[in-house]
Design a protein around this motif. Structure first.
Motif, PDB file in Angstrom:
ATOM      1  N   TYR A 407       5.359  -9.894   7.293  1.00 47.03           N
ATOM      2  CA  TYR A 407       6.004  -8.786   6.982  1.00 47.03           C
ATOM      3  C   TYR A 407       5.375  -7.552   6.373  1.00 47.03           C
ATOM      4  N   LEU A 408       3.832  -7.803   6.261  1.00 49.55           N
ATOM      5  CA  LEU A 408       3.049  -6.966   6.114  1.00 49.55           C
ATOM      6  C   LEU A 408       2.846  -5.737   6.959  1.00 49.55           C
ATOM      7  N   ARG A 409       3.205  -4.497   6.693  1.00 51.31           N
ATOM      8  CA  ARG A 409       2.927  -3.257   7.404  1.00 51.31           C
ATOM      9  C   ARG A 409       1.709  -2.365   7.139  1.00 51.31           C
ATOM     10  N   SER A 410       1.548  -1.578   7.958  1.00 51.83           N
ATOM     11  CA  SER A 410       0.426  -0.470   7.999  1.00 51.83           C
ATOM     12  C   SER A 410       0.379   0.036   6.480  1.00 51.83           C
ATOM     13  N   GLU A 411       1.489   0.691   6.244  1.00 52.91           N
ATOM     14  CA  GLU A 411       1.706   1.552   5.052  1.00 52.91           C
ATOM     15  C   GLU A 411       1.464   0.723   3.688  1.00 52.91           C
ATOM     16  N   ASP A 412       1.487  -0.722   3.940  1.00 46.04           N
ATOM     17  CA  ASP A 412       1.182  -1.473   2.710  1.00 46.04           C
ATOM     18  C   ASP A 412      -0.320  -1.586   2.423  1.00 46.04           C
ATOM     19  N   LEU A 413      -1.258  -1.078   3.299  1.00 43.66           N
ATOM     20  CA  LEU A 413      -2.523  -0.971   2.989  1.00 43.66           C
ATOM     21  C   LEU A 413      -3.106   0.313   2.565  1.00 43.66           C
ATOM     22  N   CYS A 414      -2.215   1.301   2.162  1.00 40.18           N
ATOM     23  CA  CYS A 414      -2.526   2.574   1.754  1.00 40.18           C
ATOM     24  C   CYS A 414      -3.060   2.547   0.458  1.00 40.18           C
TER      25      CYS A 414
END
Length: 507
Positions: A407-414
């Motif tokens: 469920y980790l998405r790109s935006e979680d790395l912001c």
């Protein structure tokens, strides 16, 4: 310089003990790893002896093919100082193992202060191992993966080497009571490794009673260890009231032990710094009501301890540097089924939010693994627990493993991106995002990590368009895992640095 196709050992790389299953790796990796050599300032200049040894290893095929020249070389091999023999032998094992016959090994390399032999070496025979007994200067012995030889073979060898300081018998499955009894005569032992052997808990008692200087003990993956068999060891230690005051490194990984075994044993280890109880059956703090030592590394992968107990325990570990909390709730003894059971995972976004607050106070924390906690990110996206963790904790780590968080998405790395111009860039050197939901949208955030050396993106949606700017922004990046990345051509996955140089770098 760019290399591709083969996996090389890198600084800080995960070992087989970091695998989720806890099993020794025996299957060749099919990973699509792209590797390059980058200029690194500040590295120590190799010694003259190291350079000479490298040169010899590079040319040994040529030297050995010329009989006249080889006779001259053999004379100098005999004259090689004992202290240099282990280094040269280890280099030869890595580069040209097929040249190392039993006769060649016994004639030139069974001397010096340390010896490492592996079952992967085709020239090592039973007699090769037995011959090591003649080296009365041996202080460090590593025998890896010899599952065909009996307990008596190893017992006879160990009993002839009472001066040993380090004894590693990992994967020698028939090692058991006789070898343990022989090891009790090695009173100066500071490190023993019986991972994946047949050692019994009761026979370990003799070693613990005899070797008061022991600093490291590893007994992972022994199927016969249960609460019932371990009770014999606890009883023997109680009789002698042994306190393992010097023990700093303890691995009890992948043993069928519960709290009733682990807690009283750890009560005898007041000065531990590194503890691995992954894939055990503990359900509460392994220290019970006893005081918790100043741990620097704690590995709790796939245990059924409630997150609330973990949060309470971690709050007091102010010296912690490395923490592995993979697949919490898996609770199987290295079971693929348990680890892959999504419904069994117990770490949620709520528990991660509470953990993040505790992590912030751990100023020495450098490495964190949350691998396989498949419920993380389920209830929040973008501004949830994962992004908060990355912002407050992840960016100041050196190693971060988020593999398997689907469920980790790109935006979680912001959170990797600085919020102000005064903020320091992330310290990350290794980032594992294998089998997550990240894609090209993560590129601006990953590109904020100038110290990044290793990036794992296996099974993600990343494409060339996302990778090119990451390589531009990360000059120290030397390793990319692009296994099963459908957005990258199969032919390019092992040579992506070359693709970057050809199609992007100078355009």
């Amino acid at each position: 310089m760019v290399h591709h196709g083969a996996r090389g050992a890198t600084f800080g790389a995960a070992t087989e003990d970091d695998l989720l299953t806890g099993e020794p790796r025996q299957i060749p990796s099919a990973s699509a790893l792209s590797v390059r050599t980058v200029a690194s300032g500040g590295l120590p200049i190799p010694t003259l002896t190291t350079l000479a040894a490298r040169r010899f290893v590079e040319n040994i095929q040529v030297l050995s093919s010329n009989e006249c020249l080889w006779r001259y070389v053999r004379v100098w091999l005999k004259r090689l100082p004992d202290i240099m023999v282990p280094k040269l032998f280890n280099m030869l094992q890595r580069c040209c193992p097929n040249l190392l016959s039993h006769g060649f090994i016994t004639l030139y390399f069974l001397r010096g202060p340390s010896l490492m032999l592996s079952s992967a070496l085709p020239g090592v025979l039973k007699q090769t191992i037995v011959s090591a007994a003649r080296n009365d200067t041996l202080r460090e012995l590593h025998l890896i993966g010899f599952d065909k030889y009996s307990d008596s073979v190893f017992a006879s060898l160990v009993s002839s080497l009472p001066q040993l300081r380090i004894l590693v018998l990992r994967g020698c499955t028939q090692v058991s009571v006789k070898t343990a009894e022989a090891a009790t005569s090695c009173h100066f032992l500071i490190k023993v490794n019986f991972n994946y052997t047949g050692l019994t808990p009761a026979s370990l008692g003799g070693i613990l009673n005899s070797c008061s200087s022991l600093e490291a003990l590893k007994v992972a993956g022994i199927s016969s260890w249960t609460d019932a068999t371990f009770a014999k060891l606890l009883g023997r230690l109680s009789e002698t009231n042994v306190v393992l005051a010097n023990l700093q490194n303890l691995k009890l990984r992948q043993l069928s032990l519960s709290d009733v075994s682990v807690q009283p044993f750890l009560a005898r280890c007041p000065n531990l710094k590194r503890l691995d109880v992954s894939f055990t059956h503990i359900r509460r703090s392994p220290f019970g009501t006893n005081s918790i030592p100043a741990l620097e590394k704690l590995t709790l992968t796939s245990i059924n301890m409630p997150p609330t107990d973990i949060i309470a325990m971690i709050a007091g570990l102010l010296h912690l540097q490395t923490l592995a909390l993979g697949a919490l709730g898996g609770g199987g003894q290295g079971s693929f089924t348990a680890v892959g059971n999504h419904s069994a995972m117990s770490m949620t976004d709520e528990s991660l939010a509470l953990l993040t607050d505790k992590f912030v106070a751990l100023k020495n924390l450098e490495k964190v693994s949350l691998v396989g906690n498949s419920k993380l990110g389920l209830t929040s996206r973008g501004e949830g627990a994962l992004s908060d963790f990355v912002r407050k904790v992840g960016r100041r780590l050196k190693q971060l493993n988020l593999s398997g968080l689907s469920y980790l998405r790109s935006e979680d790395l912001c959170g990797l991106m600085a919020e102000t111009s005064e903020e320091d860039p992330p310290r990350l050197q290794e980032l594992n995002l294998n089998h997550t939901g990240v894609g090209d949208e993560a590129a601006p955030y990953i590109s904020c990590c100038p110290s990044l050396a290793s990036l794992e993106l296996a099974g993600t949606k990343i494409t060339s368009a996302g990778l090119f700017p990451i390589i531009d922004a990360c000059p120290k990046l030397k390793q990319l895992d692009l296994t099963s990345c459908r957005g990258i051509k199969i032919a390019d996955r092992r040579r992506f640095f070359e693709v970057w140089e050809r199609d992007w770098k100078d355009t």
